[in-house]
Design an enzyme around this catalytic site. Structure first.
Site, PDB file in Angstrom:
ATOM      1  N   ARG A 127       0.884  -1.176   0.000  1.00  0.00           N
ATOM      2  CA  ARG A 127       0.000   0.000   0.000  1.00  0.00           C
ATOM      3  C   ARG A 127       0.911   1.211   0.000  1.00  0.00           C
ATOM      4  O   ARG A 127       1.803   1.316   0.846  1.00  0.00           O
ATOM      5  CB  ARG A 127      -0.882  -0.045   1.255  1.00  0.00           C
TER       6      ARG A 127
ATOM      7  N   GLU B 128     -11.450   5.080  -5.150  1.00  0.00           N
ATOM      8  CA  GLU B 128     -11.842   3.687  -4.907  1.00  0.00           C
ATOM      9  C   GLU B 128     -12.304   2.977  -6.169  1.00  0.00           C
ATOM     10  O   GLU B 128     -13.312   3.354  -6.765  1.00  0.00           O
ATOM     11  CB  GLU B 128     -12.967   3.636  -3.868  1.00  0.00           C
TER      12      GLU B 128
ATOM     13  N   ARG C  47      -0.944  -5.306   5.082  1.00  0.00           N
ATOM     14  CA  ARG C  47      -0.246  -4.899   3.861  1.00  0.00           C
ATOM     15  C   ARG C  47       0.932  -4.017   4.273  1.00  0.00           C
ATOM     16  O   ARG C  47       0.815  -3.192   5.177  1.00  0.00           O
ATOM     17  CB  ARG C  47      -1.154  -4.084   2.943  1.00  0.00           C
TER      18      ARG C  47
END
Length: 168
Positions: free
Chosen positions: A56, A64, A100
């Site tokens: 990330r 999104e 992540r």
């Protein structure tokens, strides 16, 4: 004796967390790998030692893809143009709640992909998690120049877009 052991365990635990330990116990250090996937405008998959690692991008939040936010596809394409198929330098800063890796991505051209996404108007500076002035300044310039998503009349930040819509 029990209190001393408890204090020692707490100290060791605090020391390790301060060194950015992966949930599996590995310390995070800069490394390189090939970008083999671009999930959206702020998430990539990096191939490291034969394994794919979800990363990330730090400091930014992109439109999104899953909830069909405007500019999501353009943001993903911009990130892919910056780093897909390339050997990049990954500079970790920690892990998110989904485990992540959060990191800054440096391209072979020595460009900071995270910052470049902001400069192109393809992501917001994620001020909730970042106080880095370089990203704030880059967003301000992109807004002034109406680059990317800033060409829209009232772009909605991803953190607002993700909130469930209330129906009364």
């Amino acid at each position: 004796m029990g209190k001393i052991i408890l204090l020692l365990v707490c100290f060791i635990s605090f020391s390790l967390s301060a060194q950015q330990v992966h949930p599996d116990g590995k310390l995070t250090r800069p490394f390189s790998g090939r970008v083999v996937g671009v999930t959206d405008g702020d998430s990539i998959d990096v191939l490291v030692k034969g394994k794919s690692l979800k990363v990330r991008l730090a400091h930014i939040d992109a439109p999104e893809k899953r909830k069909s936010q405007p500019f999501a596809q353009q943001s993903k394409q911009a990130l892919a143009a910056l780093c897909f198929g390339k050997e990049v330098q990954v500079i970790p800063s920690g892990y998110d709640r989904y485990r992540r890796l959060i990191a800054v991505i440096i391209t072979p051209e020595k460009s900071n992909a995270n910052l470049e996404m902001i400069r192109q108007g393809m992501a917001w500076h994620y001020k909730i998690y970042s106080s880095d002035e370089c990203y704030a300044e880059a967003e301000s310039l992109a807004r002034q120049n109406k680059k990317g998503l800033w060409a829209e009349k009232q772009p909605i930040p991803p953190w607002t877009w993700r909130k469930p819509k209330r129906i009364f």
